[in-house]
Every structure is written in C-alpha cells, then in structure tokens.
Design a protein around this motif. Structure first.
Motif, short mmCIF file in Angstrom:
data_model
loop_
_atom_site.label_atom_id
_atom_site.label_comp_id
_atom_site.label_asym_id
_atom_site.label_seq_id
_atom_site.Cartn_x
_atom_site.Cartn_y
_atom_site.Cartn_z
N ALA A 288 0.81 -1.22 0.00
CA ALA A 288 0.00 0.00 0.00
C ALA A 288 0.84 1.26 0.00
N PHE A 289 1.94 1.30 0.76
CA PHE A 289 2.70 2.53 0.94
C PHE A 289 3.98 2.60 0.11
N ALA A 290 4.69 1.48 -0.01
CA ALA A 290 5.99 1.50 -0.67
C ALA A 290 5.93 1.99 -2.12
N PRO A 291 4.95 1.56 -2.92
CA PRO A 291 4.93 2.03 -4.31
C PRO A 291 4.82 3.55 -4.46
N HIS A 292 4.33 4.23 -3.45
CA HIS A 292 4.16 5.69 -3.51
C HIS A 292 5.26 6.44 -2.75
N GLY A 293 6.27 5.71 -2.26
CA GLY A 293 7.35 6.36 -1.54
C GLY A 293 7.08 6.59 -0.08
N TYR A 294 6.20 5.81 0.52
CA TYR A 294 5.85 5.88 1.94
C TYR A 294 5.31 7.26 2.35
N ARG B 70 2.19 9.82 3.84
CA ARG B 70 1.32 9.73 5.01
C ARG B 70 0.12 8.83 4.74
N SER B 71 -0.58 9.06 3.64
CA SER B 71 -1.69 8.20 3.22
C SER B 71 -1.27 7.43 1.98
N PRO B 72 -1.73 6.18 1.83
CA PRO B 72 -1.27 5.34 0.72
C PRO B 72 -1.96 5.69 -0.59
N VAL B 73 -1.62 6.87 -1.13
CA VAL B 73 -2.19 7.33 -2.39
C VAL B 73 -1.08 7.87 -3.27
N ALA B 74 -1.30 7.85 -4.57
CA ALA B 74 -0.32 8.40 -5.49
C ALA B 74 -0.14 9.89 -5.23
N GLY B 75 1.09 10.35 -5.17
CA GLY B 75 1.34 11.76 -4.90
C GLY B 75 1.02 12.16 -3.47
N GLY B 76 0.97 11.20 -2.57
CA GLY B 76 0.62 11.50 -1.19
C GLY B 76 1.62 12.41 -0.50
N LEU B 77 1.14 13.15 0.48
CA LEU B 77 1.98 14.08 1.23
C LEU B 77 2.87 13.34 2.21
N PRO C 125 13.09 27.34 6.61
CA PRO C 125 14.24 28.27 6.56
C PRO C 125 14.97 28.42 7.89
N ASN C 126 14.28 28.20 9.02
CA ASN C 126 14.95 28.33 10.32
C ASN C 126 15.77 27.09 10.67
N GLY C 127 15.80 26.12 9.75
CA GLY C 127 16.60 24.91 9.96
C GLY C 127 15.83 23.75 10.54
N GLY C 128 14.65 24.00 11.09
CA GLY C 128 13.84 22.94 11.65
C GLY C 128 12.94 22.31 10.61
N VAL C 129 11.94 21.56 11.08
CA VAL C 129 11.03 20.88 10.17
C VAL C 129 9.59 21.06 10.63
N LEU C 130 8.69 20.98 9.67
CA LEU C 130 7.26 20.92 9.96
C LEU C 130 6.87 19.47 10.24
N PRO C 131 5.74 19.24 10.93
CA PRO C 131 5.29 17.86 11.13
C PRO C 131 4.92 17.16 9.82
N GLY C 132 4.43 17.91 8.84
CA GLY C 132 4.03 17.30 7.59
C GLY C 132 3.86 18.34 6.50
N GLU C 133 3.80 17.85 5.27
CA GLU C 133 3.57 18.75 4.14
C GLU C 133 2.17 19.36 4.22
N ARG C 134 2.07 20.60 3.74
CA ARG C 134 0.80 21.34 3.76
C ARG C 134 0.19 21.33 5.17
N TRP C 135 1.05 21.53 6.13
CA TRP C 135 0.65 21.55 7.53
C TRP C 135 -0.40 22.63 7.75
N ARG C 136 -1.46 22.29 8.48
CA ARG C 136 -2.56 23.23 8.66
C ARG C 136 -2.29 24.25 9.75
#
Length: 484
Positions: A342-348, A350-357, A390-401
């Motif tokens: 479910a996940f590996a074909p999409h690059g792991y 968050r959700s097992p969908v094509a182009g997933g975040l 830019p501050n060197g840290g990370v967000l929890p996820g892409e398109r974070w709300r």
C-alpha cells in the motif's frame, strides 16, 4: 464528525421603510466598527489590557529540587534573564544571586541566599540521581542538553509513573505515546525503575479491551473530550515494554504481560482482509476523515502497529508464551506485506495514495524501530527534505494546517534518532546541534521554534527530551530493534 456547518439557501431580507432601514444599518455599522476596534486592540496590545494575564506557557523551564517526592513549578519568563540552573540540578540561581528551589517534601518554591544549606541538599539530591544512571552522550558538547532533558523528565514523572507531556494546561496530561518514549529514555539512561514505573502506570489505566484513551489526567482518569483512541499508542507502548525488558538481565516482562497481551491481541485482531489496521488518529491527532485516504490508516498508525506487534511477539517468545508469539508474529508479517503493497509504491507517504503528502512517519519503519531498508531510508531523506524550514527545523508534515513557519522539535528529533540509528552520524549531529542551539534561556527543550529561531509554545516537552536522549544513546551504541 465533520466540523463543517450545514448551510441552507440564503433568503433575501424583507423590504423595510427606507428611513428605518437606514437607521438600523447605521447602528449595525457602529457596532461592527466598535467590535473591530476592540479586537484590534486585543490583537496588537492585548498584553496591556487591564486584567489580561500574561501567558504562563512562555516559562523557559521548571524549578525543582533533589528531594522526594519530587515537585516542580515553572519559572516565569520575566525572571529568566540572567538566571541559570546550578550545574547538574533543577535548582535555579536568579540574576540577583539568590537561589530558587523546592525543598525536600515541599510543594512550593522558596527563594533563599546562595549559601543557604538547603541549596546544597537539593543540588546533591539531583546529582546523586544522575550518578545512579548514565548520561547519554557522556562528556560531549551535548552533555548539558542531556542532563537538562533527564532532569526535566524526572520532574515531569509522578511517584506512580504518570509522566505528563509538559506542565502547562493542555500539556499537563499523560499521552501513552509520549510516555512510552519517556520509559525508553529512562532505560537507556540507566534508570530502569523509573522506566518500569511509567509502564506500570500505563498498565493500570489500560482498558480491558487493550486500548488506551487518547490522554489521561495525572490521577489516571481518562480525559473525555471526544478524542478517539489512537492506535499508534498501542504500538508504541508495546515497543517500550519490550525495550525496557529486552536485556538478558532486565526484569519486569512477566509483570507487564497482561498489558502486552491485551494490547497485542487487540492490534492483531484489528487487521482487515488486506492486513492493515483500521483508520485511527496518529501523532497528528487528526480525524481520519480528513486524511487523503480516510478508509485506510496513515503510515503514522501502520508503522507503530507493526513495531508493536513485532515487539510483543519477541517478548512473548522470551517468557514462554509460544502461542501468542506465533499469532502476533503472523499478524506482523501480514501487516508488513500490506505496508509494502500500500505505501511503498508511492514512496511511503502519510496516506497510501499516489502523490501522497509526506510527514515524519517513514522514520517509524526504520531503525531503531525496524531493520534498515533502502526504500524506507530514501523516504526518510525525502521527507526531511520536503519538511525543512528556513529556520533549519522541520514541519510535522507537508501542507501543515498549523503555522507554516514554526518548526516542531519532536519531528526534528525523530529525524535525528533515525539518522543516528542508521549510522548517518553527520546528519544526526547536525540535527542535535539545531536542537541544542534552540533551547530556552534555561536550557529546556521546547515544543516549537518560531521563524525567528526563538523557542515557542511549552517548555520542556517530554517527548522531545526523550527522543534526544535516545538519539545520543544510539550514537554511542546500537539500540535494540524488534526482530521481524
């Protein structure tokens, strides 16, 4: 349940005499202008409005002492300038030279002269506790961060093992997920009794079904706020129970067995025909209906469940429960195959969908939670690249709300832990450097760091402190990994 409001057709207003309608509009306009001015004042200079309290969560750290039972109080932000902890303690020297501490058996801080004998007693208590264990990272440049993380976790952990995420309002609760990592951190720092105390608390509050509530009050009562149980917490607690008892001479596996059996049976029985667990909130604590694929779990659920089943199977095998070990191992293999499909074909994603975040959860499928896999490692590196700020840290996820410019320290620490466990030493050290440089004035690890590089939200945060300690330990020697 959806938070959207159902709206019907808009009906036009009834016709009114022009003069009365104009007066009503003018009154409405004046009210709206007045309301807008009040909100503007509150937003721009709210700290000066009469009766408005200063937000206490800006505390840069906790005041404690070396006595038992432990107690703590936050140091207010306006007192932090020029203040510092006395070395290897939770005792604070203020800018004016006086010392603030909580004496043995006390609940409230006292402020005394620096040469007061109670200062030496409190400092000695903290130092003896540190000496009973070990400081991950040893005498490296990270020693101060490790000491502060350890002492903060000690303060946040109650006598009965209830370890709160932090000290302030919405954080002064026990999340099983966070508590599991704290137990592991106590174990690698040579404090096994504290680790088992945390696990005993989790065993005590576990439901007969094997589930845990999303969070608990320090007295062990579940918080009934509508949050659904979070299945990743079962996986993390099972991993922590295995981690704490994995050594050949580590006691406690039999004591934890009822908790392990209930949680592992629940997870094994939850897998669907495809081998995946049901949708559930994960560390995002978000309704599954809001995910890209609401009908399947996120990787933030599937990964910890896999780790938990493997850990439970190995623990069961070690203490002679062959039937359960076999059942949970078969469930883990089914789940591993389902994740691969479910996940590996999409690059792991968050959700097992094509182009997933992407989010941080590919780290849950690699060391120290699972054996190394080139595809997973590539996903971890890609996720870290996409989430970098830019501050060197990370967000929890892409398109974070949430805030798009605010970095989260637990996610940064998860990437650091994965790098350390995979042997990417320079990557791990770079992330530890960032965490070290973005501590509060007193040296506590905060939950967030804003765009200007300043600590934000609550400090200390137990999950981040635990992950930092595990990362430092992993740089010294490999952490154990549940066998597949």
């Amino acid at each position: 349940m959806s938070t959207k409001t159902r709206r019907g057709p808009v009906r036009p207003p009834a016709a009114r005499p022009a003069r009365r309608g104009g007066a009503a509009r003018r009154r409405r306009t004046r009210r709206l202008v007045a309301f807008a001015m009040v909100m503007l004042l509150a937003a721009t200079c709210g700290a000066t409005l009469p009766g408005r309290p200063r937000p206490q969560w800006t505390s840069p750290g906790l005041i404690g002492g070396g006595g038992w039972p432990l107690a703590y109080q936050p140091l207010q932000a306006d007192e932090a300038a020029g203040a510092s902890y006395l070395p290897d303690s939770s005792v604070v020297r203020l800018a004016d030279g006086r010392v603030r501490l909580i004496r043995s058996g006390g609940r409230q801080p006292i402020t005394v002269a620096g040469d007061d004998p109670r200062v030496a007693v409190a400092v000695r208590g903290d130092r003896l506790w540190l000496a009973d264990g070990r400081i991950p990272g040893g005498d490296s440049v990270y020693r101060d961060m490790a000491v502060r993380a350890l002492l903060d976790l000690r303060l946040l952990t109650g006598v009965d093992g209830a370890v709160t995420a932090s000290w302030y309002r919405h954080w002064r609760y026990v999340w099983p997920r966070d508590a599991a990592f704290v137990a592991a951190a106590f174990q690698v720092s040579g404090h096994p009794e504290e680790a088992r105390r945390v696990l005993r608390f989790l065993a005590r509050v576990q439901a007969d079904s094997g589930l845990w509530a999303a969070r608990y009050r320090p007295d062990g009562s579940p918080v009934a706020d509508g949050r659904a149980p979070q299945l990743d917490s079962l996986g993390w607690v099972l991993w922590a129970g295995w981690f704490v008892t994995a050594g050949s001479s580590a006691p406690g596996a039999d004591e934890l067995w009822p908790m392990v059996r209930r949680a592992a049976d629940y997870l094994a029985g939850s897998l669907d025909a495809a081998g995946l667990p049901p949708p559930s909130p994960d560390y995002f604590e978000r309704d599954p209906d809001k995910e890209a694929d609401p009908h399947r779990p996120t990787l933030g659920v599937a990964g910890p469940v896999l780790t938990g089943l493997r850990a439970a199977a190995d623990l069961a095998s070690r203490i002679g429960h062959a039937a359960e070990a076999g059942r949970w191992r078969r469930a883990a293999r089914r789940l591993a195959e389902a994740i691969a499909q479910a996940f590996a074909p999409h690059g792991y994603p968050r959700s097992p969908v094509a182009g997933g975040l992407m989010d941080t959860s590919p780290t849950f499928l690699g060391p120290p939670f699972a054996p190394a896999d080139p595809g997973v490692e590539a996903a971890v590196l890609e996720a870290a690249r996409r989430l970098r700020l830019p501050n060197g840290g990370v967000l929890p996820g892409e398109r974070w709300r949430g805030a798009k410019t605010v970095a989260w320290t637990p996610e940064m620490a998860l990437f650091a832990l994965n790098a350390a466990a995979c042997g990417r030493v320079e990557d791990a050290l770079r992330r530890l450097d960032w965490l070290n440089e973005h501590r509060t004035e007193l040296g506590a690890l905060p939950e967030k760091v804003n765009s200007a590089g300043r600590p934000a939200a609550v400090a200390p945060l137990g999950w981040t402190a635990a992950l930092v300690l595990l990362t430092l330990a992993a740089l010294e020697e490999p952490l154990p990994i549940p066998p597949p």
